[in-house]
Design a protein around this motif. Structure first.
Motif, PDB file in Angstrom:
ATOM      1  N   CYS A   1      32.832  39.558  41.270  1.00 54.67           N
ATOM      2  CA  CYS A   1      33.624  38.659  42.106  1.00 54.67           C
ATOM      3  C   CYS A   1      35.031  38.538  41.520  1.00 54.67           C
ATOM      4  N   PRO A   2      35.992  38.126  42.332  1.00 56.09           N
ATOM      5  CA  PRO A   2      37.327  37.880  41.790  1.00 56.09           C
ATOM      6  C   PRO A   2      37.288  36.780  40.731  1.00 56.09           C
ATOM      7  N   TYR A   3      38.255  36.798  39.832  1.00 53.57           N
ATOM      8  CA  TYR A   3      38.217  35.859  38.708  1.00 53.57           C
ATOM      9  C   TYR A   3      38.286  34.410  39.169  1.00 53.57           C
ATOM     10  N   ASP A   4      38.928  34.175  40.304  1.00 57.91           N
ATOM     11  CA  ASP A   4      39.066  32.787  40.733  1.00 57.91           C
ATOM     12  C   ASP A   4      37.952  32.364  41.684  1.00 57.91           C
ATOM     13  N   TRP A   5      36.892  33.130  41.755  1.00 57.89           N
ATOM     14  CA  TRP A   5      35.768  32.779  42.639  1.00 57.89           C
ATOM     15  C   TRP A   5      35.087  31.512  42.135  1.00 57.89           C
ATOM     16  N   GLU A   6      34.624  30.720  43.081  1.00 56.00           N
ATOM     17  CA  GLU A   6      33.944  29.488  42.680  1.00 56.00           C
ATOM     18  C   GLU A   6      32.447  29.621  42.914  1.00 56.00           C
TER      19      GLU A   6
END
Ligand code: SF4
Lengths: 192, 158
Positions: free
Chosen positions: B132-137
Motif C-alpha cells: 500500500c502507499p506509505y500514507d495508507w490508513e
C-alpha cells in the motif's frame, strides 16, 4: 472522414491531385501516426504485447511506442489501476502534450473489473481521474477488439477541429460559466 | 525427518516453548511456538544438522478473528523436508520478534504482514509498508477493515 475518403474517387478527377482543407490534411496525418506511451499495468498489458508482435502488428496503424509521455499522442490504460498507480497515471497524462487521447483497455480500467466490489485499493474506472476517449471492453480484449478501438480513435481524430482551439474553448467556457479554464476531471471532488 | 521428530528435537532444545504439534490429513503438519522464542526456534531449525531448514518459503499473517497468526513455511534444500511453524498473537497488541537475522528474505515478508495486518515485528531493520502507499490508513486484510470512501480526493467505492 479522412482526406481521401472525402472525395468519391480522388484518382479519377486528376491523377496525383487531391483536394481538401488544411485541417483534413493535418488530421489525416495525425490519425495515421498515433504514437503511444509504452506503458502497461496488469494482465491486459500481456495481451497488448501480443498485439504489438508481428502476428497482430499494431504498427499498421502507424503506432510507435514512445518511452516518454512528452512524445506520446495517446496513452493506453492497459490493466488494473490501483490507487497507488492512479496518482502516477494522472501525472503521466498531465505530462503529455496536447492533443492527447486516452484509450481504456479492459474492464479493469473501465469499471474496476473483477475487483469492482472487494478491491479496496482499485480505482473503479480510470475515467475518475482522466478523461477517456475510447473504451475497449473485455477481460482482456481480443486484439480484434482493440483494433476496433483504434479505428474509433482514428475516426474521432479525423472529425476534430484543430484550428483556433483556444478561442473555441474560451467560448465554451464562457457559455458554461467556467472561469479560468480549470477542468476537474469527472469524479474528482474536493475532500477535506 | 518427519514432523514428529522435528517436534521432539524442538522439545529437547527449547523445552515447553514449543507448544504443540498438529497433524491432520487436510493440512500440512504445523508446530505452534511461543512468540518470545521464535528466533531461538528458527535458529535451532536452521542450524541443527538433522533439520537444516535453510529456506524460508513463505511468511504470512492470518486474521483468525480472535487472534492473529504468523505462519512460517520452512524447507530444507539438503534434506528436502518441510515444516510449518505458527505463532498466535494477541489481537490488541500484535508484537513478535523479527527473524530477519535468521533468513534475510524474511525482511519483505514481514513488511507485507505488517502492511496487511499491522503485526509489528520488533527489531526489524526497515518496517515500512510494502504494497500500500506509505500514507495508507489501516491494514486492509484485517477482518474489521472498512474500505475508505476517499483516497486523496478519489472516490473509492463503486
Ligand atoms: S480486464 Fe481482465 S485481463 Fe485486463 S487487467 Fe483486468 S483482470 Fe487483467
Amino acid at each position: 472522414m479522412g482526406l481521401l475518403n472525402r472525395l468519391d474517387n480522388p484518382y479519377n478527377i486528376s491523377p496525383g491531385i487531391v483536394l481538401g482543407t488544411m485541417e483534413d490534411l493535418l488530421n489525416w496525418g495525425r490519425a495515421r501516426s498515433d504514437w503511444y506511451l509504452q506503458f502497461g499495468l496488469a494482465c491486459c498489458a500481456i495481451e497488448f504485447m501480443a498485439l504489438n508482435a508481428s502476428h497482430y502488428d499494431l504498427m499498421r496503424f502507424g503506432c510507435i511506442p514512445r518511452t516518454s509521455p512528452r512524445q506520446a499522442d495517446f496513452i493506453i490504460i492497459s490493466g488494473t489501476v490501483t490507487l497507488k498507480m492512479a496518482e502516477r497515471i494522472k501525472r503521466l497524462y498531465e505530462q503529455m502534450a496536447e492533443p492527447k487521447y486516452v484509450l481504456a483497455m479492459g474492464s479493469c480500467s473501465i469499471c474496476g473489473g473483477p475487483y469492482w466490489k472487494e478491491g479496496y485499493h482499485v480505482l473503479k474506472g480510470v475515467d475518475r481521474i482522466i478523461p477517456v476517449d475510447v473504451y475497449v471492453p473485455g477481460c482482456p480484449p481480443r486484439p480484434e477488439a482493440f483494433f476496433d478501438g483504434m479505428i474509433k480513435l482514428q475516426e474521432k481524430i479525423n472529425k476534430q477541429k484543430i484550428f483556433e482551439k483556444r478561442a473555441r474553448v474560451a467560448q465554451e467556457d464562457a457559455k458554461n460559466g467556467n472561469i479560468g479554464n480549470i477542468h476537474l476531471p469527472h469524479g474528482w471532488e474536493e475532500v477535506k | 525427518m518427519n514432523p514428529k521428530d522435528i517436534f521432539e528435537l524442538l522439545k529437547k532444545e527449547i523445552g515447553d516453548q514449543a507448544l504443540e504439534l498438529v497433524e491432520k490429513e487436510y493440512h500440512d503438519p504445523f508446530i505452534v511456538v511461543r512468540a518470545n522464542s521464535i528466533v531461538e526456534t528458527c535458529l535451532v531449525l536452521r542450524d541443527d544438522p538433522n533439520t537444516l531448514f535453510d529456506y524460508l518459503v513463505n511468511l504470512s499473517g492470518v486474521d483468525d478473528k480472535d487472534k492473529f497468526v504468523v505462519v512460517y513455511h520452512l524447507y530444507s534444500l539438503k534434506h528436502r523436508h518441510r515444516i510449518v511453524l505458527k505463532v498466535y498473537l494477541d489481537r490488541e497488541n500484535p508484537h513478535i520478534p523479527t527473524v530477519e537475522r535468521v533468513w534475510r528474505s524474511a525482511n519483505w515478508h514481514e513488511r507485507e504482514a505488517y502492511d496487511m495486518f499491522g503485526i509489528v515485528f520488533d527489531g526489524h531493520s526497515d518496517l515500512r509498508r510494502i504494497l500500500c502507499p506509505y500514507d495508507w490508513e489501516g491494514h486492509p486484510l484485517r477482518k474489521d477493515y472498512k474500505t475508505p470512501d476517499y483516497y486523496k480526493g478519489i472516490k473509492v467505492p463503486l
